[in-house]
Enzyme design. Structure first.
Site, short mmCIF file in Angstrom:
data_model
loop_
_atom_site.label_atom_id
_atom_site.label_comp_id
_atom_site.label_asym_id
_atom_site.label_seq_id
_atom_site.Cartn_x
_atom_site.Cartn_y
_atom_site.Cartn_z
N LEU A 134 -22.57 -34.12 20.99
CA LEU A 134 -22.25 -34.75 22.27
C LEU A 134 -22.59 -33.92 23.50
O LEU A 134 -22.50 -34.41 24.62
CB LEU A 134 -20.77 -35.13 22.30
CG LEU A 134 -20.35 -36.15 21.22
CD1 LEU A 134 -18.89 -36.52 21.38
CD2 LEU A 134 -21.22 -37.39 21.29
N HIS B 279 -29.82 -42.10 18.24
CA HIS B 279 -28.94 -42.80 19.16
C HIS B 279 -28.59 -44.16 18.53
O HIS B 279 -29.48 -44.86 18.04
CB HIS B 279 -29.63 -43.01 20.51
CG HIS B 279 -28.72 -43.60 21.53
ND1 HIS B 279 -27.74 -42.86 22.17
CD2 HIS B 279 -28.57 -44.88 21.96
CE1 HIS B 279 -27.06 -43.66 22.98
NE2 HIS B 279 -27.54 -44.89 22.87
N GLY C 247 -19.86 -36.15 10.99
CA GLY C 247 -20.95 -35.52 10.24
C GLY C 247 -21.43 -36.32 9.04
O GLY C 247 -22.04 -35.75 8.14
N SER C 248 -21.18 -37.63 9.03
CA SER C 248 -21.64 -38.40 7.87
C SER C 248 -23.18 -38.42 7.81
O SER C 248 -23.75 -38.42 6.72
CB SER C 248 -21.06 -39.81 7.86
OG SER C 248 -21.54 -40.57 8.93
N ASN C 249 -23.82 -38.43 8.96
CA ASN C 249 -25.29 -38.34 8.94
C ASN C 249 -25.75 -36.98 8.42
O ASN C 249 -26.71 -36.90 7.66
CB ASN C 249 -25.87 -38.59 10.34
CG ASN C 249 -26.04 -40.06 10.63
OD1 ASN C 249 -26.96 -40.70 10.14
ND2 ASN C 249 -25.12 -40.62 11.41
N ASP D 64 -31.04 -38.99 26.26
CA ASP D 64 -31.62 -40.21 25.66
C ASP D 64 -32.95 -40.65 26.27
O ASP D 64 -33.28 -41.83 26.24
CB ASP D 64 -30.62 -41.38 25.76
CG ASP D 64 -29.31 -41.05 25.04
OD1 ASP D 64 -29.35 -40.28 24.07
OD2 ASP D 64 -28.27 -41.57 25.47
C1 GRF Z 1 -23.91 -41.76 14.85
O1 GRF Z 1 -23.68 -43.12 15.04
C2 GRF Z 1 -25.05 -41.28 15.70
O2 GRF Z 1 -26.02 -42.25 15.93
C3 GRF Z 1 -24.38 -40.97 16.99
O3 GRF Z 1 -23.13 -40.44 16.64
C4 GRF Z 1 -22.74 -40.95 15.37
C5 GRF Z 1 -22.41 -39.78 14.50
O4 GRF Z 1 -21.81 -40.18 13.31
N1 GRF Z 1 -25.22 -40.17 17.84
P1 GRF Z 1 -21.56 -39.11 12.15
O5 GRF Z 1 -20.85 -37.91 12.79
O6 GRF Z 1 -22.90 -38.73 11.61
O7 GRF Z 1 -20.71 -39.79 11.14
#
Ligand code: GRF
Length: 190
Positions: free
Chosen positions: A87, A106, A13-15, A147
């Protein structure tokens, strides 16, 4: 215009955290109102707790339950959905309900290195093994196939000789943090 976003994430979840911080810092009218994960031990739940974002765990099976999911999204007045490391396949009813209102990131340059099984480190390993000279990110709308939705934005990074898949992952993550929130803002401003 005010927007309420749900972020779906299966892992770290860093994004999700980066997107939340971005919109909080610029005091935007775009709010991250809900986090949904399919994994009860996903680290994104810890982040949600720290950031005070409502979070729910919905199993893959329950995600196919139209009334359950619809009620939840209605309760939080969600008008846009962001997939950030989620996922599971998005059920068709949700794609219809949020037509062109679901985006995914992606970690490669689609249409290369996409499709089933191509997620996380699998992608970066495949890129390194193939000897690619560049990789990057793709932000796209979500449709019925993995995708394959319309591409909104791509950014590239170099893959240097000797780069490990971890090196590539870190370069790709930097691009994700820099561009994903801005692209979401841009899409919502249209
Ligand atoms: C990211 O690299 C995103 O592109 C992919 O999964 C990863 C998730 O990373 N779909 P995080 O959970 O946001 O750290």
């Amino acid at each position: 215009m005010k927007h309420k976003i749900a972020i779906l994430a299966s892992g770290s979840g860093s994004n999700a955290e980066n997107i939340f911080n971005y919109f909080s810092e610029i005091k935007s009218s775009i709010e991250i109102s809900l986090i949904i994960t399919n994994k009860s031990d996903a680290f994104v739940l810890k982040r949600a707790e720290k950031l005070n974002i409502p979070a729910v765990v919905i199993s893959g099976k329950d995600m196919k339950d139209e009334s359950l999911v619809t009620e939840l999204l209605k309760k939080y007045e969600i008008d846009f959905i962001v997939l950030a490391g989620y996922l599971l396949k998005i059920p068709d009813f949700l794609i219809r309900m949020y037509n062109n209102k679901i985006v995914n990131i992606h970690p490669a340059l689609l249409p290369s290195y996409g499709g089933k099984g191509m997620y996380g480190d699998n992608v970066h390993k495949a890129v390194v093994e193939a000897g690619e000279k560049e990789s990057g990110i793709t932000i796209h709308y979500v449709n019925e196939n993995y995708d394959e939705g319309k591409i909104i934005f791509q950014a590239k990074c170099e893959v240097l000789p000797g780069d490990t898949y971890e090196d590539v992952a870190s370069k790709v993550h930097k691009l994700e943090y820099e561009y994903f929130p801005k692209v979401i803002a841009e899409v919502l401003s249209k």
